[in-house]
Write an enzyme that holds these catalytic residues in place. Structure first.
Site, short mmCIF file in Angstrom:
data_model
loop_
_atom_site.label_atom_id
_atom_site.label_comp_id
_atom_site.label_asym_id
_atom_site.label_seq_id
_atom_site.Cartn_x
_atom_site.Cartn_y
_atom_site.Cartn_z
N PHE A 15 0.71 -1.55 -0.55
CA PHE A 15 0.24 -0.25 -0.01
C PHE A 15 1.24 1.09 0.04
CE2 PHE A 15 -3.50 -2.28 1.95
CZ PHE A 15 -4.03 -2.93 0.98
N HIS A 26 -3.74 4.10 -2.37
CA HIS A 26 -4.80 2.98 -1.65
C HIS A 26 -5.34 3.39 -0.95
CE1 HIS A 26 -1.45 0.05 -3.60
NE2 HIS A 26 -2.54 -0.23 -4.42
N LYS A 38 -8.22 6.41 -10.74
CA LYS A 38 -8.09 7.06 -12.09
C LYS A 38 -6.86 6.28 -12.63
CE LYS A 38 -11.96 9.81 -12.14
NZ LYS A 38 -12.50 11.22 -12.04
P1 AMP Z 1 -3.21 -2.40 -7.38
O1 AMP Z 1 -3.15 -2.57 -5.77
O2 AMP Z 1 -2.03 -1.40 -8.36
O3 AMP Z 1 -3.64 -2.92 -8.29
O4 AMP Z 1 -4.08 -1.04 -7.20
C1 AMP Z 1 -5.80 -1.32 -6.63
C2 AMP Z 1 -6.14 0.22 -6.44
O5 AMP Z 1 -5.17 1.52 -6.66
C3 AMP Z 1 -6.61 0.68 -8.28
O6 AMP Z 1 -7.94 0.99 -7.97
C4 AMP Z 1 -5.33 1.25 -8.41
O7 AMP Z 1 -6.33 2.28 -9.68
C5 AMP Z 1 -5.89 2.22 -7.70
N1 AMP Z 1 -5.03 2.88 -7.05
C6 AMP Z 1 -2.97 2.33 -7.27
N2 AMP Z 1 -2.04 3.98 -7.37
C7 AMP Z 1 -3.09 4.98 -7.41
C8 AMP Z 1 -2.47 6.13 -7.36
N3 AMP Z 1 -1.62 6.73 -7.41
N4 AMP Z 1 -3.68 7.14 -6.95
C9 AMP Z 1 -4.88 6.59 -6.87
N5 AMP Z 1 -5.56 5.42 -7.20
C10 AMP Z 1 -4.18 4.36 -7.61
#
Ligand code: AMP
Length: 286
Positions: A33, A37, A148
């Site tokens: 995280f 997240h 996003k």
């Molecule tokens: P992940 O763990 O990379 O699969 O991401 C889980 C969720 O967190 C997904 O909906 C991503 O789009 C969101 N997410 C990842 N990085 C960011 C960020 N920098 N800003 C906003 N949401 C994010």
């Protein structure tokens, strides 16, 4: 905070919450995280009685040559952070629980996953929509929250919810960035000190693209050339794509208008980073 490992226990928990008229929000993640997240979780906390998150590094969304094994993991730290935000349940299944022997059903959003990341990661979105469909059936949320930063992923989930009549509200949250403008990502941990400086190429180029549009310019090819020249000016960068498209089917466009998407994927050293900007929107950059 409960940690649940099996699909049966998770479904039983969610059934009980639904019977008690509780509103369930769900944030799917692959863990490790960062504040991006945590912002999704805070949004979930605000809109629901029960906040469930998942931590699952989903093998079906990685190609054989990608970083599935190396993907950063720290379950204990993630649980501490989730608990601080007020998460009620962490669903963290083993691979076998999600993909038991005999598994052979996939969900694919066909059109809007062809371009951008879909061109470079052919099975990626099929893996994402499949695991999300499964997680939605296991967790039975009323609301799901995505970032996003993965703009095409958010659109694919939205399309899947509509096309498969899934009765779930979708919330998209803005990109969370470090103070220097770098979009937060679990993969940023791969970057060494020099690469971290080069990684600013992405947000720098988005800022210039925004100024380009604000000056009244709207030629997509010229904007792409500008972005390319900025990114090429940083060491250790190799561009996968710079594209400007509409956000229904992610088809490339020649003229930029409000709501057009500029999407980037750039390798910095060996690390593939993505970022994007929707023209006409705010850009929270230094
Ligand atoms: P992940 O763990 O990379 O699969 O991401 C889980 C969720 O967190 C997904 O909906 C991503 O789009 C969101 N997410 C990842 N990085 C960011 C960020 N920098 N800003 C906003 N949401 C994010």
């Amino acid at each position: 905070m409960k940690i649940i490992r099996t699909t049966a226990e998770m479904q039983a928990f969610s059934n009980a919450q639904r019977e008690a008229q509780k509103h369930i929000a769900f944030v799917p993640t692959m863990g490790y995280f960062h504040d991006g997240h945590l912002e999704l979780m805070r949004a979930g906390k605000r809109c629901a009685d029960i906040l469930v998150i998942s931590i699952f590094v989903n093998p079906t969304q990685f190609s054989p040559n990608e970083d599935l094994q190396a993907y950063p993991r720290d379950f204990d730290r993630d649980c501490t952070l989730a608990q601080e935000v007020g998460v009620d349940v962490v669903f963290a299944p083993e691979n076998d629980a999600m993909y038991p022997n005999g598994f052979q059903t996939f969900v694919a959003v066909e059109k809007l996953t062809q371009n951008l990341c879909g061109r470079y990661r052919p099975q990626h979105f099929r893996g994402v929509t499949t695991v999300c469909a499964k997680l939605f059936n296991i967790i039975k949320p009323h609301t799901v929250i995505f970032g996003k930063k993965d703009y095409q992923q958010l659109a694919a989930i939205s399309r899947m919810l509509t096309d498969l009549n899934m009765d779930i509200e979708l919330v998209g949250m803005p990109i969370v960035r470090e103070a220097n403008g770098l979009a937060m990502s679990s993969r940023n941990t791969y970057l060494n000190a020099t690469e971290r400086k080069s990684a600013l190429a992405l947000s720098h180029s988005l800022r210039e693209a925004r100024s380009f549009f604000l000056r009244g310019e709207n030629n997509a090819q010229e904007c792409i050339m500008l972005v390319r020249s900025i990114i090429d000016g940083y060491s250790h960068t190799a561009i996968d794509y710079i594209q400007i498209c509409e956000t229904k089917n992610f088809t490339d466009i020649a003229t930029i208008t409000q709501g057009s998407l500029l999407a980037l994927a750039v390798k910095v050293g060996k690390t593939r980073l993505i970022d994007n900007y929707v023209f006409g929107e705010e850009l929270n950059l230094p």
